[in-house]
Write a protein that holds these residues in place. Structure first.
Motif, PDB file in Angstrom:
ATOM      1  N   LYS A  14       0.829  -1.207   0.000  1.00  0.00           N
ATOM      2  CA  LYS A  14       0.000   0.000   0.000  1.00  0.00           C
ATOM      3  C   LYS A  14       0.867   1.262   0.000  1.00  0.00           C
ATOM      4  N   PHE A  15       1.941   1.236   0.794  1.00  0.00           N
ATOM      5  CA  PHE A  15       2.847   2.374   0.861  1.00  0.00           C
ATOM      6  C   PHE A  15       3.519   2.626  -0.486  1.00  0.00           C
ATOM      7  N   ILE A  16       3.959   1.517  -1.128  1.00  0.00           N
ATOM      8  CA  ILE A  16       4.625   1.651  -2.425  1.00  0.00           C
ATOM      9  C   ILE A  16       3.653   2.199  -3.464  1.00  0.00           C
ATOM     10  N   GLU A  17       2.409   1.712  -3.440  1.00  0.00           N
ATOM     11  CA  GLU A  17       1.402   2.193  -4.393  1.00  0.00           C
ATOM     12  C   GLU A  17       1.133   3.694  -4.193  1.00  0.00           C
ATOM     13  N   THR A  18       1.029   4.099  -2.922  1.00  0.00           N
ATOM     14  CA  THR A  18       0.784   5.521  -2.626  1.00  0.00           C
ATOM     15  C   THR A  18       1.960   6.380  -3.074  1.00  0.00           C
ATOM     16  N   LEU A  19       3.164   5.854  -2.825  1.00  0.00           N
ATOM     17  CA  LEU A  19       4.360   6.585  -3.220  1.00  0.00           C
ATOM     18  C   LEU A  19       4.437   6.732  -4.726  1.00  0.00           C
ATOM     19  N   ILE A  20       4.126   5.643  -5.439  1.00  0.00           N
ATOM     20  CA  ILE A  20       4.143   5.703  -6.908  1.00  0.00           C
ATOM     21  C   ILE A  20       3.063   6.647  -7.426  1.00  0.00           C
ATOM     22  N   GLU A  21       1.925   6.643  -6.740  1.00  0.00           N
ATOM     23  CA  GLU A  21       0.793   7.479  -7.177  1.00  0.00           C
ATOM     24  C   GLU A  21       1.106   8.976  -7.015  1.00  0.00           C
ATOM     25  N   TYR A  22       1.752   9.310  -5.890  1.00  0.00           N
ATOM     26  CA  TYR A  22       2.002  10.732  -5.613  1.00  0.00           C
ATOM     27  C   TYR A  22       3.385  11.214  -6.039  1.00  0.00           C
ATOM     28  N   SER A  23       4.240  10.298  -6.477  1.00  0.00           N
ATOM     29  CA  SER A  23       5.593  10.709  -6.859  1.00  0.00           C
ATOM     30  C   SER A  23       5.614  11.745  -7.991  1.00  0.00           C
ATOM     31  N   PRO A  24       4.752  11.636  -9.009  1.00  0.00           N
ATOM     32  CA  PRO A  24       4.758  12.701 -10.040  1.00  0.00           C
ATOM     33  C   PRO A  24       4.435  14.074  -9.452  1.00  0.00           C
ATOM     34  N   GLN A  25       3.483  14.135  -8.490  1.00  0.00           N
ATOM     35  CA  GLN A  25       3.139  15.407  -7.870  1.00  0.00           C
ATOM     36  C   GLN A  25       4.304  15.960  -7.065  1.00  0.00           C
TER      37      GLN A  25
END
Length: 279
Positions: A14-25
């Motif tokens: 879940k943490f990795i998914e969130t990080l990948i999701e918000y990394s562009p921002q």
């Protein structure tokens, strides 16, 4: 207590998914931040150069450049947190409440800030002018946002709050370019009045630092119980004022002594600027 490996794995995923999701921002926000800081630096330098080329007052130029710098930084910070996905409306409300609280606690400082703006905009004096204000006679070294820095003739540094300074009486001795010294000489009744006036007039004419226009004046100012008071009013450039006063006192005393004229031990002196009317 034992930890379920599946439970830990689920949180890690879940943490990795969130990080990948918000990394562009996050990346785009950091890019905006660094580019914005660089752009603000370039804009600030450009604005300063433009104001220097337009011969703006140095104090006003620095003040406006600093205000612009902080406004741009605040706008950049708001853009940065908005790009991160943080709601700016609640953040701005918090900043407003903090600003109100700080403003109420710093009323005196805000008054000095407003006074500094008035001084910079209306220019009752500038750096290098000799002024008299709040019981102080000194030369202006620096006009800061909250205080004005002065230096006296005996090398004492004085700071006067701008709020107090802008609301009080200011005498600017440098604005007109020249000053008149008002000296009073007391001579005895036995003195030949015309001869005394001629001697003083000659002394003033022989001093190259005494201005010929406006012309110096030597006249009877008052008649007291024990003397006749002569008003001696030479004009001088601001930079020569102190020398002219000293030379006039010394040379007149020597010239009167040489002619055997009784020079009473009573001399007063005060100064005025060009716009002061003669007595």
């Amino acid at each position: 207590m034992t930890l379920d490996p599946n439970y830990i794995t689920g949180y890690a995923n879940k943490f990795i998914e969130t990080l990948i999701e918000y990394s562009p921002q996050v990346v785009s926000a950091l890019i905006i931040l660094f580019i914005g800081l660089y752009a603000i630096r370039i804009i600030n330098r450009l604005i300063r150069k433009i104001m220097i080329k337009r011969n703006l007052d140095p104090t006003l130029s620095k003040f406006l450049a600093d205000i612009l710098l902080w406004v741009l930084r605040v706008l950049l910070f708001v853009t940065f947190i908005d790009k991160l996905g943080i709601g700016t409306s609640s953040f701005v409300a918090i900043l407003g409440a903090m600003g109100l609280a700080v403003g109420l606690s710093l009323q005196g400082s805000l008054s000095n800030f407003a006074g500094g703006m008035l001084i910079i905009l209306f220019k009752p004096f500038k750096v290098g002018d000799t002024i008299e204000a709040q019981g102080v006679l000194a030369t202006v070294l620096e006009i800061q946002i909250f205080v004005t820095k002065l230096i006296t003739s005996n090398n004492q540094t004085i700071f006067i709050p701008n709020g107090t300074l802008s609301n009080g009486t200011i005498i600017n001795y440098s604005m007109q370019g020249s000053r008149r010294a008002d000296l009073t000489f007391s001579i005895s009744y036995e003195t030949n009045l015309k001869a005394a006036k001629d001697i003083i007039t000659t002394v003033l004419k022989n001093n190259p630092k005494v201005l010929t226009s406006p012309a110096a004046e030597v006249s009877v100012k008052n008649i007291t119980d024990n003397s006749v008071q002569l008003a001696v009013r030479p004009w001088a450039k601001n930079e020569d004022y102190g020398t002219v006063v000293s030379d006039t006192l010394e040379n007149c005393k020597l010239a009167l002594d040489a002619e055997g004229i009784n020079f009473q031990p009573f001399v007063t002196e005060f100064s005025r600027n060009n716009n002061t009317k003669k007595d």
